[in-house]
Design an enzyme around this catalytic site. Structure first.
Site, PDB file in Angstrom:
ATOM      1  N   ASP A  88       0.373  -7.593   1.521  1.00 34.04           N
ATOM      2  CA  ASP A  88       0.504  -6.242   1.715  1.00 34.04           C
ATOM      3  C   ASP A  88       2.127  -6.041   1.630  1.00 34.04           C
ATOM      4  OD1 ASP A  88       0.312  -3.388   1.806  1.00 34.04           O
ATOM      5  OD2 ASP A  88       0.176  -3.531   3.981  1.00 34.04           O
ATOM      6  N   HIS A 135       0.759  -1.267  -0.128  1.00 36.65           N
ATOM      7  CA  HIS A 135       0.096  -0.260  -0.085  1.00 36.65           C
ATOM      8  C   HIS A 135       1.020   1.334   0.078  1.00 36.65           C
ATOM      9  CE1 HIS A 135       0.412  -0.191   4.711  1.00 36.65           C
ATOM     10  NE2 HIS A 135       0.482   1.239   4.283  1.00 36.65           N
ATOM     11  N   GLY A 164       3.180   6.725   8.735  1.00 40.30           N
ATOM     12  CA  GLY A 164       4.484   6.688   7.724  1.00 40.30           C
ATOM     13  C   GLY A 164       5.425   5.457   8.355  1.00 40.30           C
ATOM     14  N   ASN A 165       5.253   4.815   9.082  1.00 43.67           N
ATOM     15  CA  ASN A 165       6.117   3.697   9.455  1.00 43.67           C
ATOM     16  C   ASN A 165       5.728   2.501   8.902  1.00 43.67           C
ATOM     17  OD1 ASN A 165       6.039   4.925  12.940  1.00 43.67           O
ATOM     18  ND2 ASN A 165       7.903   3.853  12.355  1.00 43.67           N
ATOM     19  N   SER A 166       4.650   2.519   8.046  1.00 44.94           N
ATOM     20  CA  SER A 166       4.593   1.250   7.172  1.00 44.94           C
ATOM     21  C   SER A 166       5.859   0.973   6.231  1.00 44.94           C
ATOM     22  CB  SER A 166       3.143   1.782   6.432  1.00 44.94           C
ATOM     23  OG  SER A 166       2.271   1.525   6.899  1.00 44.94           O
ATOM     24  N   ILE A 201      -8.135 -23.954  -5.473  1.00 48.14           N
ATOM     25  CA  ILE A 201      -9.175 -25.009  -5.461  1.00 48.14           C
ATOM     26  C   ILE A 201     -10.101 -24.723  -7.089  1.00 48.14           C
ATOM     27  CG2 ILE A 201     -11.171 -26.109  -4.312  1.00 48.14           C
ATOM     28  CD1 ILE A 201      -9.770 -25.383  -1.762  1.00 48.14           C
ATOM     29  N   GLY A 202     -10.577 -23.493  -7.103  1.00 52.56           N
ATOM     30  CA  GLY A 202     -11.237 -23.375  -8.130  1.00 52.56           C
ATOM     31  C   GLY A 202     -12.925 -23.282  -8.071  1.00 52.56           C
TER      32      GLY A 202
END
Length: 376
Positions: A147, A117, A226-228, A282-283
């Site tokens: 993520d 992100h 902002g630490n992400s 699996i579908g």
């Protein structure tokens, strides 16, 4: 004769005087004996009381460099970078930007791990190093479901963070978060806390509105937006998580989250090798969970109701049909979609699995060879 009589009359008076004198001497001596200390005490000058010095406390030797947080900040901090996501310009031609953090994990190839992100939708990605140098970064690959993303910069003499094993973590041990909580003005901020919990699962909404479930470590070290993409580090200076999300509610304080390295490692390896993550498939589609209440209302078993089967997919090839209810996989009871996902995460594309479904109140066992989930 007259003189003698006069003398006899005076003797008792002399004797009385002698007796009184003796008694006075005795009582005077007693008085002096008991009262003299009081008089003497009054006559003595007051003595000065010397103040007592407090006992000396032992000095505990402490060196600033002995602090593990300082050592972590100095050794790992340079490997944490600032990331600027450039997404074009607005109506008034002002640049649209957002910022985050990343961690250099391969100095020879210039590889950086961050959150997806942080770089999602970028037309240009800028990386700022600890020494202030700027580099344009290339997006090597991303994975929306965890993520995570891998960037690459063309630079030499880079610092590098060492990754540890998050499976060895214990609740209560030191946790240090390093990142850029409010952009470049607060680059490489360091916050410290403890590991609050392991194996948490949280559901977050992506920018596209889709919900994803992340397996995370919980910490009370302050982690802000902002630490992400920054580093969560243990007391040995090893990165044990990539900071990802923070619950931001008025009634919640001190709950930060990081994706553990045992999840990160295989993801970034696939992103470097393929540019995407290959997941077993699996579908089936239009599936829903049969809750205990729904089970009572519709006389169905608890499990995953299969609304549709992908034509030509693994489930269809194994004989699964719409209307089947998946109740077991690889010998483990399935009641929720999360139960199914946990088992799928432990398998690879091409693995053969046993899936039990209920169809018309009959138990049917199917052998499904897992395919690869289509890329989004």
């Amino acid at each position: 004769m007259g003189h003698f009589s006069h003398y006899e009359n005076r003797r008792p008076g002399l004797l009385l005087i002698i007796i009184i004198s003796l008694l006075s001497a005795i009582f005077g001596g007693i008085f002096v004996l008991f009262m003299a200390p009081s008089f003497l005490a009054l006559e003595q000058p007051p003595q000065k009381i010397q103040p007592q010095e407090p006992p000396e406390l032992p000095i505990i030797p402490f060196k600033v460099e002995d602090s593990p947080v300082i050592a972590i900040a100095e050794n790992v901090g340079p490997a944490v970078v600032g990331i600027t996501n450039m997404r074009g310009h607005d109506f008034f031609n002002n640049p649209i930007m957002s910022s985050g953090s990343g961690v250099i994990f391969d100095k020879n190839n210039g590889y950086i791990v961050t959150n997806f992100h942080v770089v999602e939708g970028a037309t240009n990605i800028q990386v700022t190093l600890d020494d202030g140098q700027h580099y344009e970064a290339k997006l090597i690959g991303h994975d929306r479901d965890t993520d995570l993303a891998v960037l690459q910069i063309d630079a030499s003499n880079l610092p590098e963070a060492r990754f540890g094993d998050s499976l060895e973590l214990r609740v209560g041990e030191l946790a240090v978060a390093i990142g850029n909580p409010l952009g470049k003005d607060f680059a490489r901020s360091v916050t410290a806390g403890v590991i609050s919990a392991l194996d948490r699962e949280i559901t977050v909404r992506t920018t596209g509105g889709e919900e994803i479930t992340l397996q995370v470590i919980q910490t009370d070290a302050a982690i802000n937006p902002g630490n992400s993409g920054g580093a969560l580090v243990n007391s040995r200076g090893e990165v044990i998580g990539i900071n990802s999300v923070k619950i931001a509610r008025a009634d919640v304080e001190g709950m930060g989250f990081a994706i553990p390295t045992h999840v990160v490692r295989p993801i970034i390896e696939q992103l470097i090798e393929k540019g995407y993550v290959s997941r077993p498939f699996i579908g089936i589609f239009d599936f829903r969970e049969i809750t205990p209440q729904m089970s009572n209302w519709y006389n169905l078993p608890e499990g995953i109701y299969v609304g549709g089967v992908v034509s030509g997919g693994p489930a269809a090839a194994a004989g699964m049909r719409p209307g089947d209810v998946i109740v077991e996989m690889q010998g483990q009871i399935i009641r929720t979609f999360n139960d199914l996902q946990k088992i799928l995460r432990a398998h690879k594309v091409g693995d053969e699995t046993n899936i039990v479904v209920i169809r018309d109140n009959k138990r049917i066992e199917l052998k499904v060879t897992l395919g690869e989930m289509p890329r989004r």
